[in-house]
Scaffold this active site. Structure first.
Site, PDB file in Angstrom:
ATOM      1  N   LEU A   8       0.865  -1.169   0.289  1.00 30.96           N
ATOM      2  CA  LEU A   8       0.106   0.089  -0.235  1.00 30.96           C
ATOM      3  C   LEU A   8       0.693   1.160  -0.401  1.00 30.96           C
ATOM      4  O   LEU A   8       1.640   1.654   0.767  1.00 30.96           O
ATOM      5  CB  LEU A   8      -0.947   0.376   0.810  1.00 30.96           C
ATOM      6  CG  LEU A   8      -2.132  -1.090   1.566  1.00 30.96           C
ATOM      7  CD1 LEU A   8      -2.704  -0.793   2.659  1.00 30.96           C
ATOM      8  CD2 LEU A   8      -2.934  -1.096   0.435  1.00 30.96           C
ATOM      9  N   GLY A  11      -1.383   6.871  -0.307  1.00 29.95           N
ATOM     10  CA  GLY A  11      -1.368   7.878   0.854  1.00 29.95           C
ATOM     11  C   GLY A  11      -0.369   8.511   0.744  1.00 29.95           C
ATOM     12  O   GLY A  11       0.554   8.930  -0.013  1.00 29.95           O
ATOM     13  N   ARG A  15       1.984  15.542   6.332  1.00 35.73           N
ATOM     14  CA  ARG A  15       3.147  16.334   7.008  1.00 35.73           C
ATOM     15  C   ARG A  15       5.131  15.964   6.402  1.00 35.73           C
ATOM     16  O   ARG A  15       5.575  16.664   7.294  1.00 35.73           O
ATOM     17  CB  ARG A  15       3.143  15.028   8.765  1.00 35.73           C
ATOM     18  CG  ARG A  15       1.916  15.616   8.509  1.00 35.73           C
ATOM     19  CD  ARG A  15       1.922  14.578  10.372  1.00 35.73           C
ATOM     20  NE  ARG A  15       1.543  13.792  10.558  1.00 35.73           N
ATOM     21  CZ  ARG A  15       1.179  13.218  10.933  1.00 35.73           C
ATOM     22  NH1 ARG A  15       2.408  12.266  12.592  1.00 35.73           N
ATOM     23  NH2 ARG A  15       1.240  11.484  10.767  1.00 35.73           N
ATOM     24  N   LYS A  22       5.324  10.916  -0.222  1.00 32.43           N
ATOM     25  CA  LYS A  22       5.825  10.421   0.650  1.00 32.43           C
ATOM     26  C   LYS A  22       7.058   8.986   0.345  1.00 32.43           C
ATOM     27  O   LYS A  22       8.199   9.225   0.936  1.00 32.43           O
ATOM     28  CB  LYS A  22       4.666  10.117   1.405  1.00 32.43           C
ATOM     29  CG  LYS A  22       5.598   9.247   3.378  1.00 32.43           C
ATOM     30  CD  LYS A  22       4.904  10.368   4.006  1.00 32.43           C
ATOM     31  CE  LYS A  22       3.774   8.777   4.310  1.00 32.43           C
ATOM     32  NZ  LYS A  22       3.266   8.209   6.106  1.00 32.43           N
ATOM     33  N   TYR A  99       3.139  -1.987   3.396  1.00 31.19           N
ATOM     34  CA  TYR A  99       3.518  -0.723   3.565  1.00 31.19           C
ATOM     35  C   TYR A  99       4.014   0.134   2.536  1.00 31.19           C
ATOM     36  O   TYR A  99       5.402   0.020   3.532  1.00 31.19           O
ATOM     37  CB  TYR A  99       2.884  -0.125   4.644  1.00 31.19           C
ATOM     38  CG  TYR A  99       1.960  -0.844   5.495  1.00 31.19           C
ATOM     39  CD1 TYR A  99       0.569   0.069   5.095  1.00 31.19           C
ATOM     40  CD2 TYR A  99       2.012  -2.214   6.139  1.00 31.19           C
ATOM     41  CE1 TYR A  99      -0.310  -0.684   5.315  1.00 31.19           C
ATOM     42  CE2 TYR A  99       0.763  -2.541   6.253  1.00 31.19           C
ATOM     43  CZ  TYR A  99       0.016  -1.938   6.230  1.00 31.19           C
ATOM     44  OH  TYR A  99      -1.766  -2.530   6.325  1.00 31.19           O
ATOM     45  N   GLY A 100       4.657   0.942   1.680  1.00 33.42           N
ATOM     46  CA  GLY A 100       5.324   1.648   0.949  1.00 33.42           C
ATOM     47  C   GLY A 100       5.776   2.524   2.655  1.00 33.42           C
ATOM     48  O   GLY A 100       7.046   2.999   2.250  1.00 33.42           O
ATOM     49  N   GLU A 151      -9.127   0.808  15.682  1.00 38.01           N
ATOM     50  CA  GLU A 151      -8.699   1.877  15.298  1.00 38.01           C
ATOM     51  C   GLU A 151      -8.429   2.232  16.922  1.00 38.01           C
ATOM     52  O   GLU A 151      -9.780   2.938  17.981  1.00 38.01           O
ATOM     53  CB  GLU A 151      -9.288   2.403  14.326  1.00 38.01           C
ATOM     54  CG  GLU A 151      -9.115   2.058  12.996  1.00 38.01           C
ATOM     55  CD  GLU A 151      -7.623   1.578  13.283  1.00 38.01           C
ATOM     56  OE1 GLU A 151      -6.321   2.981  12.459  1.00 38.01           O
ATOM     57  OE2 GLU A 151      -6.500   0.543  13.277  1.00 38.01           O
ATOM     58  N   ASN A 383      41.833  16.570 -23.475  1.00 32.45           N
ATOM     59  CA  ASN A 383      41.540  15.242 -24.040  1.00 32.45           C
ATOM     60  C   ASN A 383      40.267  16.241 -24.560  1.00 32.45           C
ATOM     61  O   ASN A 383      39.203  15.333 -25.667  1.00 32.45           O
ATOM     62  CB  ASN A 383      41.220  14.625 -23.011  1.00 32.45           C
ATOM     63  CG  ASN A 383      40.252  15.448 -22.008  1.00 32.45           C
ATOM     64  OD1 ASN A 383      40.809  16.010 -21.662  1.00 32.45           O
ATOM     65  ND2 ASN A 383      39.157  14.524 -21.757  1.00 32.45           N
ATOM     66  N   TYR A 384      39.985  17.431 -24.991  1.00 30.67           N
ATOM     67  CA  TYR A 384      38.250  17.743 -25.859  1.00 30.67           C
ATOM     68  C   TYR A 384      39.026  18.969 -26.331  1.00 30.67           C
ATOM     69  O   TYR A 384      39.541  19.921 -25.669  1.00 30.67           O
ATOM     70  CB  TYR A 384      37.551  18.520 -24.475  1.00 30.67           C
ATOM     71  CG  TYR A 384      36.366  19.041 -24.812  1.00 30.67           C
ATOM     72  CD1 TYR A 384      35.210  17.939 -25.309  1.00 30.67           C
ATOM     73  CD2 TYR A 384      35.406  20.359 -24.968  1.00 30.67           C
ATOM     74  CE1 TYR A 384      33.794  18.215 -25.142  1.00 30.67           C
ATOM     75  CE2 TYR A 384      34.143  20.303 -24.656  1.00 30.67           C
ATOM     76  CZ  TYR A 384      33.625  19.933 -24.997  1.00 30.67           C
ATOM     77  OH  TYR A 384      32.541  20.676 -25.392  1.00 30.67           O
TER      78      TYR A 384
HETATM   79  C1  UD1 Z   1      -3.373   1.742   9.784  1.00 31.74           C
HETATM   80  C2  UD1 Z   1      -3.903   0.837  10.503  1.00 31.74           C
HETATM   81  C3  UD1 Z   1      -3.891   0.779  12.119  1.00 31.74           C
HETATM   82  C4  UD1 Z   1      -2.414   0.387  12.487  1.00 31.74           C
HETATM   83  C5  UD1 Z   1      -1.647   1.560  11.866  1.00 31.74           C
HETATM   84  C6  UD1 Z   1       0.204   1.364  12.426  1.00 31.74           C
HETATM   85  C7  UD1 Z   1      -5.620   0.970   9.593  1.00 31.74           C
HETATM   86  C8  UD1 Z   1      -7.280   1.049   9.250  1.00 31.74           C
HETATM   87  N1  UD1 Z   1      -5.456   1.086  10.559  1.00 31.74           N
HETATM   88  O1  UD1 Z   1      -3.920   3.449  10.948  1.00 31.74           O
HETATM   89  O2  UD1 Z   1      -4.108   0.104  12.708  1.00 31.74           O
HETATM   90  O3  UD1 Z   1      -1.521   0.602  13.683  1.00 31.74           O
HETATM   91  O4  UD1 Z   1      -1.890   1.480  10.349  1.00 31.74           O
HETATM   92  O5  UD1 Z   1       0.935   2.193  11.140  1.00 31.74           O
HETATM   93  O6  UD1 Z   1      -5.655   0.054   8.361  1.00 31.74           O
HETATM   94  N2  UD1 Z   1      -3.489   4.389   2.317  1.00 31.74           N
HETATM   95  C9  UD1 Z   1      -3.171   3.554   1.072  1.00 31.74           C
HETATM   96  N3  UD1 Z   1      -4.566   4.315   0.395  1.00 31.74           N
HETATM   97  C10 UD1 Z   1      -5.704   4.829   1.990  1.00 31.74           C
HETATM   98  C11 UD1 Z   1      -5.089   4.900   2.619  1.00 31.74           C
HETATM   99  C12 UD1 Z   1      -3.964   4.633   3.253  1.00 31.74           C
HETATM  100  O7  UD1 Z   1      -2.510   2.700   0.165  1.00 31.74           O
HETATM  101  O8  UD1 Z   1      -6.080   4.752   1.194  1.00 31.74           O
HETATM  102  C13 UD1 Z   1      -1.667   3.198   2.794  1.00 31.74           C
HETATM  103  C14 UD1 Z   1      -0.903   4.728   3.454  1.00 31.74           C
HETATM  104  O9  UD1 Z   1       0.220   4.977   1.967  1.00 31.74           O
HETATM  105  C15 UD1 Z   1       0.410   4.085   3.792  1.00 31.74           C
HETATM  106  C16 UD1 Z   1      -0.738   3.148   4.468  1.00 31.74           C
HETATM  107  O10 UD1 Z   1      -1.205   2.411   3.856  1.00 31.74           O
HETATM  108  O11 UD1 Z   1       1.084   3.551   3.651  1.00 31.74           O
HETATM  109  C17 UD1 Z   1      -1.431   3.325   6.481  1.00 31.74           C
HETATM  110  O12 UD1 Z   1      -2.024   4.488   6.146  1.00 31.74           O
HETATM  111  P1  UD1 Z   1      -2.183   5.615   7.571  1.00 31.74           P
HETATM  112  O13 UD1 Z   1      -3.515   5.934   6.900  1.00 31.74           O
HETATM  113  O14 UD1 Z   1      -1.254   5.512   7.691  1.00 31.74           O
HETATM  114  O15 UD1 Z   1      -2.751   4.440   8.595  1.00 31.74           O
HETATM  115  P2  UD1 Z   1      -3.229   4.052   9.969  1.00 31.74           P
HETATM  116  O16 UD1 Z   1      -4.172   5.601  10.698  1.00 31.74           O
HETATM  117  O17 UD1 Z   1      -1.505   4.849  10.254  1.00 31.74           O
END
Ligand code: UD1
Ligand code: CA
Length: 455
Positions: A8, A11, A15, A22, A99-100, A151, A383-384
């Site tokens: 994933l 996002g 920040r 990111k 996660y990326g 959450e 050389n050039y």
């Molecule tokens: C998420 C978890 C949480 C965990 C935390 C750890 C969920 C609902 N919650 O929360 O339980 O403790 O990570 O860091 O999964 N992303 C997408 N598309 C979206 C939303 C997010 O690609 O629509 C990607 C973001 O780029 C990121 C990752 O998913 O890399 C996590 O998303 P983020 O919004 O940071 O999740 P948290 O609220 O931190």
């Protein structure tokens, strides 16, 4: 077991306060997403799906590779929604979610997690946290079995006391995942489709949710801002320093040493402070690298010595050769065994034969220098010509006097000599002496000019 991996990475990362998406922010010279992909590949999956959204075009362009399937998530509606975008592409029977922006995850941890995936069972990576604020909490029943993830924003006071946090990383049977994705809802405080909701679904489907923990909590630490990015960078560098020391490298100070690439090392290597190793660097036994050196995409054979403040890029340094202090080897520099490059010498696309010496203040570009040849101080290859580059070829056992200009293309035969201050624009044959400078005249009784008085 056949495996596919979903990363994933859609996002925004507000920040970071950056125009760069990111997941492209660097750790140790590679993007965070690049690190995750690198680790994912080591698990030999059939395919890696990268869910992109913010900055999708840049991410795709930067990381494009045959084994990557980029899936666009048009709107960031949550981690569950992001995962669902990749599900239609999955053919394997096991799916691992990464996660990326969590770049330091270790392959060994993922292997342990994947062992939990079986019919009727899935794996969840959790982490014990001093301050779990913001994390999803792992809810367990009286038997200690995981029943749900709640959450932070949806959690009750009682649940917020839980210190076992969700890392987000999980491994599941693919057919279950497809089914769960079709049943997600966004009925929660944030109005998002939570991936974490699959835990409750798994439990109600009768699956066992087995948990695993990383050896080091930094493995599952994400970077949301530049401070966290810097912390991950330092952690990575400490890890890399420990790895090299375990292989037989002395680091004068592991806190002042940076690796930004793939480094292989021999034994009894000594690296002084503020050294940066970039790209692919091969360091053989007994190499000594002085302080403040940058070594990029280079091979240092046994016993090479690089003295302080040298910049070495795209070079191969032969056994026992040395460079610096203040040497600059640019791409295509090849030093034979025991060749010597001294201070304020720049080489580019230059090949020094065995035992050749270039001691001081010299530029050699597009050149081949024979064995044991000595290049005098202040010599440069021209050389050039303003349009094209030309070759300088110098034989073995040649003595180039100080401050020569070697106007390429030019060839100097074995054993030849050139006089100091010469501009050599014609070939010199074997063993000849070339003198190409104005003759000195001494004028008797020379009167110095006198200052004219101001009126
Ligand atoms: C998420 C978890 C949480 C965990 C935390 C750890 C969920 C609902 N919650 O929360 O339980 O403790 O990570 O860091 O999964 N992303 C997408 N598309 C979206 C939303 C997010 O690609 O629509 C990607 C973001 O780029 C990121 C990752 O998913 O890399 C996590 O998303 P983020 O919004 O940071 O999740 P948290 O609220 O931190
Ligand atoms: Ca997060």
């Amino acid at each position: 077991m056949s495996l596919e991996i979903v990363i994933l990475a859609a996002g925004q990362g507000t920040r970071m306060r950056s125009a760069l998406p990111k997941v492209l922010h660097p750790i140790a010279g590679d993007s965070m997403l690049g690190h995750v992909i690198h680790s994912a590949r080591q698990l030999a999956p059939q395919r890696i799906h990268v869910v992109i959204g913010h900055g999708a075009d840049v991410v795709r362009e930067r990381l494009a590779a045959d084994d990557l399937n980029f899936v666009l998530q048009h709107k960031q509606l949550g981690t569950g929604h992001a995962t669902a975008q990749a599900v239609p592409f999955i053919k394997a029977d096991t799916v691992l979610i990464l996660y990326g922006d969590v770049p330091l995850i270790e392959v060994e941890t993922l292997q342990r997690l994947l062992k939990h995936v079986a019919p009727g069972q899935m794996g969840l990576l959790t982490v014990e946290l001093d301050d779990p604020t913001g994390y999803g909490r792992i809810v367990r029943n009286a038997d200690g079995k995981v029943t749900a993830i709640v959450e932070h924003k949806d959690a009750s006071e009682a649940q917020r006391v839980i210190t076992e946090g969700n890392t987000g990383i999980l491994a599941v049977p693919a057919d279950c995942l497809a089914d769960w994705m079709s049943r997600l809802s966004n009925n929660n405080v944030q109005g998002e489709y939570y991936l974490t909701d699959v835990i409750e679904m798994a439990v109600s489907d009768g699956l066992l949710v087995a948990t695993e923990q990383p050896h080091d909590p930094m493995e599952v630490q994400g970077a949301n801002d530049r401070k966290q990015l810097a912390e991950l960078e330092r952690h990575y560098q400490q890890r890399e320093g420990r790895r090299l020391m375990a292989l037989g490298v002395t680091l004068r100070d592991p806190a002042r040493f940076d690796v930004r690439g793939d480094v292989t090392v021999g034994r009894d290597v000594l690296i002084d402070i503020n050294v940066i190793l970039e790209g692919r660097v091969v360091i053989e036994d007994d190499v000594v690298i002085g302080p403040n050196c940058v070594i990029k995409d280079s091979t240092l054979r046994k016993g090479v010595v690089i003295k302080a403040n040298s910049h070495i890029e795209g070079a191969v340094m032969g056994e026992g050769s040395d460079a610096g202090p203040f040497a600059r080897l640019r791409p295509g520099s090849v030093l034979g065994a025991k060749a010597h490059v001294g201070n304020f010498v720049e080489l580019k696309n230059a090949n020094l034969g065995e035992g050749a010496k270039v001691g001081h203040l010299t530029y050699l570009g597009d050149s081949v220098i024979g064995a044991r040849t000595n290049i005098g101080a202040g010599t440069i290859t021209c050389n050039y010509d303003g349009a094209n580059k030309h070759q300088t070829t110098i034989g073995e056992d040649v003595f180039i006097g100080s401050n020569n200009s070697l106007v390429a293309p030019v060839t100097i035969g074995d054993g030849a000599n050139t006089a100091a201050g010469s501009t050599i624009n014609q070939d010199v044959d074997k063993s000849q002496l070339a003198v190409a400078r104005a003759r000195q005249r001494n004028i008797d009784g020379w009167k110095r000019p006198v200052k004219t008085k101001k009126t």
